[in-house]
Design a protein around this motif. Structure first.
Motif, short mmCIF file in Angstrom:
data_model
loop_
_atom_site.label_atom_id
_atom_site.label_comp_id
_atom_site.label_asym_id
_atom_site.label_seq_id
_atom_site.Cartn_x
_atom_site.Cartn_y
_atom_site.Cartn_z
N MET A 24 0.85 -1.20 0.00
CA MET A 24 0.00 0.00 0.00
C MET A 24 0.87 1.23 0.00
O MET A 24 1.80 1.37 0.78
N ARG A 25 0.52 2.17 -0.87
CA ARG A 25 1.32 3.38 -0.98
C ARG A 25 1.04 4.28 0.21
O ARG A 25 -0.10 4.49 0.61
N LEU A 26 2.09 4.87 0.77
CA LEU A 26 1.92 5.70 1.95
C LEU A 26 2.29 7.13 1.65
O LEU A 26 3.36 7.43 1.16
N TRP A 27 1.36 8.05 1.89
CA TRP A 27 1.69 9.46 1.84
C TRP A 27 0.81 10.15 2.85
O TRP A 27 -0.23 9.65 3.23
N GLY A 28 1.20 11.32 3.28
CA GLY A 28 0.36 12.04 4.22
C GLY A 28 1.12 13.08 4.98
O GLY A 28 2.26 13.40 4.68
N LEU B 113 6.25 11.94 1.26
CA LEU B 113 6.01 11.88 -0.18
C LEU B 113 6.81 10.73 -0.76
O LEU B 113 8.03 10.68 -0.58
N SER B 114 6.12 9.82 -1.45
CA SER B 114 6.78 8.64 -2.03
C SER B 114 7.67 7.95 -0.99
O SER B 114 8.77 7.48 -1.30
N ASN B 115 7.19 7.91 0.24
CA ASN B 115 7.85 7.21 1.34
C ASN B 115 9.14 7.88 1.81
O ASN B 115 9.98 7.23 2.44
N TYR B 116 9.28 9.17 1.51
CA TYR B 116 10.40 9.96 2.04
C TYR B 116 9.84 11.08 2.91
O TYR B 116 8.81 11.68 2.58
N MET B 117 10.54 11.36 4.00
CA MET B 117 10.14 12.44 4.87
C MET B 117 10.65 13.77 4.30
O MET B 117 11.86 13.96 4.12
N VAL B 118 9.73 14.67 4.02
CA VAL B 118 10.08 16.00 3.50
C VAL B 118 9.66 17.03 4.55
O VAL B 118 8.47 17.16 4.84
#
Length: 510
Positions: free
Chosen positions: A1-5, A389-394
């Motif tokens: 499952m794609r994670l963003w938030g 975003l795309s599993n990276y912390m921004v």
């Protein structure tokens, strides 16, 4: 499952520790970074060393997406920039915007110029309460269809005169090709903007043609140099560089002459008001801005200046690409002509809001042209909260460029993506049974941006395009000057994206 938030600042580290597949900001892939220059070197290296010319910035973005994936980090000097390519990530960025999204300046060089000249920065170069104050003041006038349609008769009259000028140019040559088409389209755009802003003709097709030509040339220089400065170290901030001197000269020339038009109209409005002779049906745009107590005369001038000049580098290339595509696809052009004749009648009919509302195929042509030849490369934001975003912390306060245009020719989102199929934008009931397929992601194709910071001049630009194309197709059959040429039209980066080569079309009377 794609994670963003969204992840709040206080919980960012905890979230990273607990969910081990969320990677850190430093792990975001991208070109190799060097001290001082960061990743800017790639725009100075020749192609055989993996570099890109500045004029091919849009190609560099496509290459970075292909090489590094949906999220890419650049370092321009001391400034970190994240390229966001995935429309799901774009959705994540937009989903946390408040009433006043924060953006970097649309053109940092222009912001610098206006600061040095002590001018109002305008909508595209301000944030926070100052931006909200300006936006609230112009929202009714610039973004409501009913208000914009007030200018439709002016726009149509200028478009008809533009067709006459096309005929004048064609009559000089047996092949009926207009060699200076970009410049001629620019004259039409500026003349139309003059009628909206000042309700008077500038004389771009007549007595003031030489001045208007020089203004168009200055505007072109502004956008070319601004694009080059964007991809260079900002040395101009510390000492005057030759490139910045040329930029200031071009800005001064365009601003000084546009300001003359603006202040002459303001003076005329004020004089008529003092005499009690100001007609409520005249000078609609400037009268409205002047009536807003929250706007200073500086604010009124820069808002009018932006609407007056911005179309030269936004509407002009889009119109040229529409002409190119219609000429290249005579079958589509004929269907558009039939639609126009059915709703407008023979030449001499009046273009009304009702007529434009019925030109669904023509509007689909404009959308399809923007898909195949997007006007720009990004929508920019400075995010105000930590995001995954795309599993990276921004982290918050990071500059992100939303570059989803790289997918506009992707089979993942579009059926037969390299072909010109305007019907893909029509509703099923308008085309019947069809194999058309269009992206269904709401954050992929948003050529005018999204939300409260959507392009303020969008409706004026669309009205110009729809009216101009209606009159063009009604009067002329467009043919490519060299139909045997197999090479597709390319784009060149000049802050926005323009045709790389002159658009050469035969204008054959119907």
């Amino acid at each position: 499952m794609r994670l963003w938030g969204v992840v709040s600042s206080s919980s960012a580290k905890l979230a990273t520790d607990k969910v081990n597949h969320i990677k850190t900001f430093d792990e975001i892939p991208g070109p190799r970074r060097f001290p001082v220059v960061g990743t800017l070197y790639q725009y100075k290296l020749p192609g055989w060393l993996g570099g890109h010319e500045m004029s091919r910035y849009h190609i560099a973005l496509r290459d970075m997406h292909a090489k590094y994936g949906p999220l890419v980090r650049e370092q321009r000097g001391d400034h970190a920039l994240i390229h966001v390519f995935d429309p799901d990530d774009v959705k994540a960025v937009f989903s946390v915007e408040g009433k006043s999204p924060t953006i970097p300046p649309l053109q940092e060089a222009t912001q610098f110029y206006r600061t040095k000249r002590e001018l109002s920065l305008g909508l595209g170069n301000t944030n926070g309460d100052e931006w909200y104050r300006l936006r609230s003041a112009v929202h009714k006038m610039m973004l409501r269809p009913k208000e914009v349609s007030y200018y439709l008769p002016f726009v149509d009259k200028v478009a008809i005169d533009f067709m006459g000028r096309i005929e004048q140019e064609c009559s000089k040559k047996d092949d009926r090709i207009v060699e200076n088409l970009r410049e001629l389209v620019g004259k039409w755009i500026l003349e139309s903007a003059g009628m909206i802003c000042f309700e008077k003709r500038l004389g771009g097709f007549a007595e003031n043609e030489s001045l208007v030509e020089k203004m168009i040339a200055a505007n072109k220089q502004i956008f070319i140099i601004a694009g080059e400065l964007k991809l260079s170290l900002p040395l101009y901030k510390y000492f005057p560089t030759p490139r910045m001197k040329r930029f200031f000269d071009a800005e001064d020339f365009f601003y000084d002459h546009a300001s003359k038009f603006i202040h002459e109209t303001i003076q005329e409005i004020q004089n008529l008001a003092k005499l009690g002779k100001l007609d409520a049906n005249r000078y609609n745009f400037l009268s409205y801005l002047l009536s807003r107590k929250e706007l200073s005369e500086k604010d009124v001038a820069i808002i009018t200046f932006s609407l007056f000049g911005d179309g030269l580098s936004t509407t002009t290339p889009t119109f040229l690409f529409n002409l190119y595509l219609l000429a290249k696809h005579p079958d589509v052009q004929e269907r558009v002509f039939v639609e126009i004749e059915r709703n407008l009648g023979k030449q001499g009919g009046i273009v009304t809001v009702d007529v434009l509302n019925k030109l669904s195929l023509l509007k689909a042509v404009v959308k399809e042209a923007l898909r195949l030849y997007p006007n720009g490369t990004e929508v920019s934001r400075i995010i105000q909260t930590d995001l995954v975003l795309s599993n990276y912390m921004v982290p918050a306060n990071t500059h992100v460029d939303l570059n989803q245009f790289v997918h506009f020719r992707s089979p993942q989102y579009f059926h037969d993506p390299d072909n010109f199929i305007p019907e893909r934008w029509l509703r099923d009931e308008e085309v019947g049974e069809s194999s058309k397929s269009v992206q269904n992601h709401p954050y992929l194709f948003i050529p005018f941006g999204h939300g409260t910071r959507m392009c303020a001049g969008r409706r004026f630009a669309e009205q110009d395009l729809h009216v101009g194309l209606t009159r063009m197709v009604q009067k002329y059959r467009l043919e490519l000057a060299d139909p045997s040429a197999s090479q597709e039209m390319e784009q060149v980066y000049e802050t926005l994206l323009f045709p790389k080569h002159p658009v050469r079309i035969k204008f054959m009377p119907r």
